[in-house]
Design an enzyme around this catalytic site. Structure first.
Site, PDB file in Angstrom:
ATOM      1  N   GLY A 157       1.477  -5.285  -1.051  1.00  0.00           N
ATOM      2  CA  GLY A 157       0.825  -4.404  -1.339  1.00  0.00           C
ATOM      3  C   GLY A 157      -0.027  -3.787  -0.082  1.00  0.00           C
ATOM      4  O   GLY A 157      -1.044  -3.167  -0.164  1.00  0.00           O
ATOM      5  N   GLU A 158       0.519  -4.027   1.115  1.00  0.00           N
ATOM      6  CA  GLU A 158      -0.122  -3.603   2.429  1.00  0.00           C
ATOM      7  C   GLU A 158      -0.443  -2.204   2.308  1.00  0.00           C
ATOM      8  O   GLU A 158      -1.582  -1.646   2.898  1.00  0.00           O
ATOM      9  CB  GLU A 158       0.953  -3.995   3.556  1.00  0.00           C
ATOM     10  CG  GLU A 158       0.182  -3.357   4.836  1.00  0.00           C
ATOM     11  CD  GLU A 158       0.142  -4.384   5.818  1.00  0.00           C
ATOM     12  OE1 GLU A 158      -0.396  -4.220   6.964  1.00  0.00           O
ATOM     13  OE2 GLU A 158       0.588  -5.898   5.399  1.00  0.00           O
ATOM     14  N   ARG A 159       0.589  -1.163   1.730  1.00  0.00           N
ATOM     15  CA  ARG A 159      -0.088   0.250   1.944  1.00  0.00           C
ATOM     16  C   ARG A 159      -1.030   0.528   1.064  1.00  0.00           C
ATOM     17  O   ARG A 159      -2.098   1.067   1.231  1.00  0.00           O
ATOM     18  CB  ARG A 159       1.280   0.985   1.372  1.00  0.00           C
ATOM     19  CG  ARG A 159       2.473   1.156   2.146  1.00  0.00           C
ATOM     20  CD  ARG A 159       3.498   2.012   1.655  1.00  0.00           C
ATOM     21  NE  ARG A 159       3.316   3.497   1.885  1.00  0.00           N
ATOM     22  CZ  ARG A 159       3.142   4.212   0.442  1.00  0.00           C
ATOM     23  NH1 ARG A 159       2.900   3.732  -0.557  1.00  0.00           N
ATOM     24  NH2 ARG A 159       2.726   5.439   0.739  1.00  0.00           N
TER      25      ARG A 159
ATOM     26  N   ASN B 273       8.982  -5.223  -0.793  1.00  0.00           N
ATOM     27  CA  ASN B 273       9.277  -4.107  -0.002  1.00  0.00           C
ATOM     28  C   ASN B 273      10.618  -3.814  -0.426  1.00  0.00           C
ATOM     29  O   ASN B 273      10.989  -2.578  -0.396  1.00  0.00           O
ATOM     30  CB  ASN B 273       9.032  -4.248   1.394  1.00  0.00           C
ATOM     31  CG  ASN B 273       7.668  -4.165   1.966  1.00  0.00           C
ATOM     32  OD1 ASN B 273       7.177  -2.945   2.021  1.00  0.00           O
ATOM     33  ND2 ASN B 273       6.912  -5.357   2.060  1.00  0.00           N
TER      34      ASN B 273
ATOM     35  N   ARG C 227      11.003  -2.073  -3.665  1.00  0.00           N
ATOM     36  CA  ARG C 227      10.347  -0.942  -4.074  1.00  0.00           C
ATOM     37  C   ARG C 227      11.071   0.188  -2.999  1.00  0.00           C
ATOM     38  O   ARG C 227      10.480   1.291  -2.995  1.00  0.00           O
ATOM     39  CB  ARG C 227       9.095  -1.156  -3.648  1.00  0.00           C
ATOM     40  CG  ARG C 227       8.131  -1.854  -4.741  1.00  0.00           C
ATOM     41  CD  ARG C 227       6.782  -2.075  -4.198  1.00  0.00           C
ATOM     42  NE  ARG C 227       5.829  -1.011  -3.974  1.00  0.00           N
ATOM     43  CZ  ARG C 227       5.369  -0.334  -4.755  1.00  0.00           C
ATOM     44  NH1 ARG C 227       5.433  -0.584  -6.090  1.00  0.00           N
ATOM     45  NH2 ARG C 227       4.714   0.792  -4.388  1.00  0.00           N
TER      46      ARG C 227
END
Length: 277
Positions: free
Chosen positions: A75-77, A110, A113
């Site tokens: 969930g870095e973004r 990542n 997704r």
């Protein structure tokens, strides 16, 4: 799923909402195994606007660290976008994971997704293998992909930094990038531009690269000597050398022959004497 809006005042550092923790952003550290190397500023701004209007619809995934903080797994973004709009808290699911498992999940999240380009995927897999001493087979098993897929992705890392920038700039897909890798480094940039200009698909790219390799191989083959037939005098030395080698071969075979040479203004005369006994 419940939407999580910006929290302004809290009586404690974290609050539980439907098995999801609302954790202060300041307590969450990035994952050192984060595979994403590039974050598009425009796309990140769009996400931030959406989060400001609608909240974070999908919780981040974190793990507890020994110092009491949290390390981001996925969930870095969303975390970066939340910071842009000054959120103090973000919804998180806390998993009990070791460093290695955390790194694997960060890559998986990542990849699944489709957030990474194929070069970032390759770099992430190599980092996972190198950092934790995994074999390609072990990495493939943890990532749920075939070992051949891992090997093919790692091959892409043999591209130079300039080549990597070029294949992404001109929009080549993963298979096209691997095809270009077969070429000598000095030929790759020009080939990438041709593939882009001609709008070649994957199969056409394979054929194009194969044709280039054939041309390069032919260019390296020795060229046959061309005898100048317009002026026989230019080739006299070749024939004289042939006479001499013939006599030397006969002597080596035990034939006691002699060769005498006489040169005049008009000609060169050779006499070869071969004994019959």
């Amino acid at each position: 799923m419940m939407l999580f809006q910006k929290q302004t005042e809290r009586s404690q550092s974290e609050q539980v909402l439907n098995n999801v923790l609302s954790i202060p952003i300041g307590q969450i550290r990035p994952n050192p195994a984060q595979p994403r190397a590039y974050f598009d500023d425009y796309a990140l701004t769009q996400l931030a606007v959406s989060i400001q209007q609608n909240g974070i619809m999908q919780p981040l995934i974190v793990r507890k660290t020994e110092d009491g903080g949290y390390q981001l797994i996925a969930g870095e973004r969303r975390l970066r976008a939340a910071k842009l709009v000054n959120f103090e808290y973000v919804p998180c699911i806390v998993l009990e994971k070791e460093d290695r498992e955390s790194a694997v999940l960060a890559i998986l999240e990542n990849i699944q997704r489709a957030d990474l380009n194929y070069l970032e995927e390759a770099a992430a897999i190599k980092k996972l293998i190198d950092h934790y001493g995994l074999t390609q087979e072990e990495a493939a098993s943890k990532l749920g992909i075939a070992q051949s897929t891992v090997a093919n992705k790692l091959r892409l890392l043999r591209l130079s930094d300039k080549d990597k920038e070029s294949v992404l700039k001109y929009g080549l897909n993963e298979r096209q990038a691997r095809a270009v890798l077969r070429l000598p480094e000095e030929k790759r940039e020009g080939a990438v531009r041709e593939i882009y200009i001609k709008r070649l698909n994957t199969a056409q790219t394979d054929d194009y690269v194969e044709a280039l390799l054939v041309q390069l191989e032919e260019a390296l083959m020795p060229k046959p000597k061309i005898i100048n037939r317009t002026n026989p005098l230019n080739t006299i030395g070749l024939y004289i050398n042939s006479f001499t080698k013939t006599v030397e071969a006969m002597r080596s075979a035990g034939i006691n022959c002699d060769m005498m040479k006489r040169k005049t203004d008009e000609c060169i005369e050779y006499t070869v004497r071969i004994p019959l006994k």
